[in-house]
Design a protein around this motif. Sequence first.
Motif, PDB file in Angstrom:
ATOM      1  N   UNK A  74      -2.279 -27.104  41.916  1.00 14.30           N
ATOM      2  CA  UNK A  74      -2.403 -25.900  41.101  1.00 14.30           C
ATOM      3  C   UNK A  74      -1.197 -25.003  41.355  1.00 14.30           C
ATOM      4  N   UNK A  75      -0.052 -25.459  40.903  1.00  7.68           N
ATOM      5  CA  UNK A  75       1.188 -24.699  41.021  1.00  7.68           C
ATOM      6  C   UNK A  75       1.164 -23.558  40.006  1.00  7.68           C
ATOM      7  N   UNK A  76       2.070 -22.608  40.123  1.00  9.05           N
ATOM      8  CA  UNK A  76       2.145 -21.536  39.115  1.00  9.05           C
ATOM      9  C   UNK A  76       2.326 -22.079  37.692  1.00  9.05           C
ATOM     10  N   UNK A  77       3.074 -23.171  37.544  1.00  9.97           N
ATOM     11  CA  UNK A  77       3.268 -23.742  36.204  1.00  9.97           C
ATOM     12  C   UNK A  77       1.982 -24.363  35.662  1.00  9.97           C
ATOM     13  N   UNK A  78       1.205 -24.998  36.518  1.00 11.41           N
ATOM     14  CA  UNK A  78      -0.067 -25.579  36.071  1.00 11.41           C
ATOM     15  C   UNK A  78      -1.069 -24.471  35.768  1.00 11.41           C
ATOM     16  N   UNK A  79      -1.087 -23.433  36.561  1.00 13.01           N
ATOM     17  CA  UNK A  79      -1.968 -22.282  36.274  1.00 13.01           C
ATOM     18  C   UNK A  79      -1.585 -21.657  34.941  1.00 13.01           C
ATOM     19  N   UNK A  80      -0.299 -21.529  34.670  1.00 14.96           N
ATOM     20  CA  UNK A  80       0.158 -20.993  33.388  1.00 14.96           C
ATOM     21  C   UNK A  80      -0.211 -21.934  32.245  1.00 14.96           C
ATOM     22  N   UNK A  81      -0.193 -23.227  32.486  1.00 15.33           N
ATOM     23  CA  UNK A  81      -0.647 -24.204  31.481  1.00 15.33           C
ATOM     24  C   UNK A  81      -2.116 -23.960  31.144  1.00 15.33           C
ATOM     25  N   UNK A  82      -2.927 -23.761  32.159  1.00 15.72           N
ATOM     26  CA  UNK A  82      -4.364 -23.519  31.961  1.00 15.72           C
ATOM     27  C   UNK A  82      -4.578 -22.205  31.201  1.00 15.72           C
ATOM     28  N   UNK A  83      -3.853 -21.174  31.561  1.00 14.80           N
ATOM     29  CA  UNK A  83      -3.958 -19.888  30.862  1.00 14.80           C
ATOM     30  C   UNK A  83      -3.555 -20.045  29.401  1.00 14.80           C
ATOM     31  N   UNK A  84      -2.492 -20.802  29.139  1.00 14.05           N
ATOM     32  CA  UNK A  84      -2.047 -21.042  27.763  1.00 14.05           C
ATOM     33  C   UNK A  84      -3.121 -21.761  26.951  1.00 14.05           C
ATOM     34  N   UNK A  85      -3.784 -22.737  27.574  1.00  9.87           N
ATOM     35  CA  UNK A  85      -4.892 -23.436  26.898  1.00  9.87           C
ATOM     36  C   UNK A  85      -6.026 -22.469  26.595  1.00  9.87           C
ATOM     37  N   UNK A  86      -6.360 -21.630  27.559  1.00 13.02           N
ATOM     38  CA  UNK A  86      -7.412 -20.634  27.364  1.00 13.02           C
ATOM     39  C   UNK A  86      -7.065 -19.712  26.188  1.00 13.02           C
ATOM     40  N   UNK A  87      -5.835 -19.223  26.152  1.00 17.21           N
ATOM     41  CA  UNK A  87      -5.420 -18.341  25.062  1.00 17.21           C
ATOM     42  C   UNK A  87      -5.448 -19.059  23.715  1.00 17.21           C
ATOM     43  N   UNK A  88      -5.083 -20.332  23.718  1.00 23.83           N
ATOM     44  CA  UNK A  88      -5.152 -21.135  22.492  1.00 23.83           C
ATOM     45  C   UNK A  88      -6.597 -21.189  21.978  1.00 23.83           C
ATOM     46  N   UNK A  89      -7.547 -21.386  22.879  1.00 23.85           N
ATOM     47  CA  UNK A  89      -8.958 -21.394  22.494  1.00 23.85           C
ATOM     48  C   UNK A  89      -9.387 -20.018  21.978  1.00 23.85           C
ATOM     49  N   UNK A  90      -8.903 -18.947  22.597  1.00 26.14           N
ATOM     50  CA  UNK A  90      -9.217 -17.591  22.138  1.00 26.14           C
ATOM     51  C   UNK A  90      -8.732 -17.400  20.700  1.00 26.14           C
ATOM     52  N   UNK A  91      -7.535 -17.863  20.403  1.00 23.72           N
ATOM     53  CA  UNK A  91      -7.014 -17.716  19.036  1.00 23.72           C
ATOM     54  C   UNK A  91      -7.801 -18.557  18.041  1.00 23.72           C
ATOM     55  N   UNK A  92      -8.303 -19.713  18.444  1.00 22.56           N
ATOM     56  CA  UNK A  92      -9.171 -20.477  17.551  1.00 22.56           C
ATOM     57  C   UNK A  92     -10.479 -19.722  17.296  1.00 22.56           C
ATOM     58  N   UNK A  93     -11.021 -19.097  18.314  1.00 22.47           N
ATOM     59  CA  UNK A  93     -12.246 -18.307  18.131  1.00 22.47           C
ATOM     60  C   UNK A  93     -11.990 -17.175  17.139  1.00 22.47           C
ATOM     61  N   UNK A  94     -10.875 -16.500  17.307  1.00 24.51           N
ATOM     62  CA  UNK A  94     -10.520 -15.432  16.356  1.00 24.51           C
ATOM     63  C   UNK A  94     -10.367 -15.987  14.944  1.00 24.51           C
ATOM     64  N   UNK A  95      -9.743 -17.144  14.828  1.00 27.44           N
ATOM     65  CA  UNK A  95      -9.560 -17.780  13.521  1.00 27.44           C
ATOM     66  C   UNK A  95     -10.917 -18.079  12.880  1.00 27.44           C
ATOM     67  N   UNK A  96     -11.865 -18.561  13.673  1.00 30.57           N
ATOM     68  CA  UNK A  96     -13.198 -18.855  13.147  1.00 30.57           C
ATOM     69  C   UNK A  96     -14.009 -17.590  12.857  1.00 30.57           C
ATOM     70  N   UNK A  97     -13.533 -16.457  13.343  1.00 32.87           N
ATOM     71  CA  UNK A  97     -14.147 -15.178  12.992  1.00 32.87           C
ATOM     72  C   UNK A  97     -13.432 -14.558  11.786  1.00 32.87           C
TER      73      UNK A  97
END
Length: 149
Positions: A74-97
């Motif tokens: 869980x390097x800083x780059x992998x943590x940032x990858x996970x955060x980016x995935x989370x944000x991508x899911x947030x934007x899909x939720x917004x899109x579905x709203x």
Amino acid sequence: MIKKYKIGFNIGGLVLFLVIMIPNFYWFAIPAPNDILRADSITESLDIIASVFQVLMIIFLCTLINKDSRKMTFSPLIITTIISCFLYFVFWILYYKSITNTVVVLGLCIFPCVAFLFFATDRKNIIAVISIFIFMFCHLIYGIANFIL
């Protein structure tokens, strides 16, 4: 540079790809209420280039392993990858709203690419990074030309 790589299987690359594809699979099956993404593209040639580099990106992420990369942590780059995935899911939720503004469109274009970019950088996979940048450029132009301008 090629000598630094070996052919193998990077399970992390496959897992990342499948995670990024989850909302896309959902979208294929269940259209969003205000589904602007189903409109015909005005950037068809660029979309073909993007698709080619998307496939190359996934192949490179999953099959090329830099001999100098360290064990996955869980390097800083992998943590940032996970955060980016989370944000991508947030934007899909917004899109579905039914929120289809510039920020949402850009979020849907940028965050999956950024997730792949951080992952490839952590894995020291420069060959994948090159294909990711080309895919990201095409994907961003697609989003801007088709939904923002």
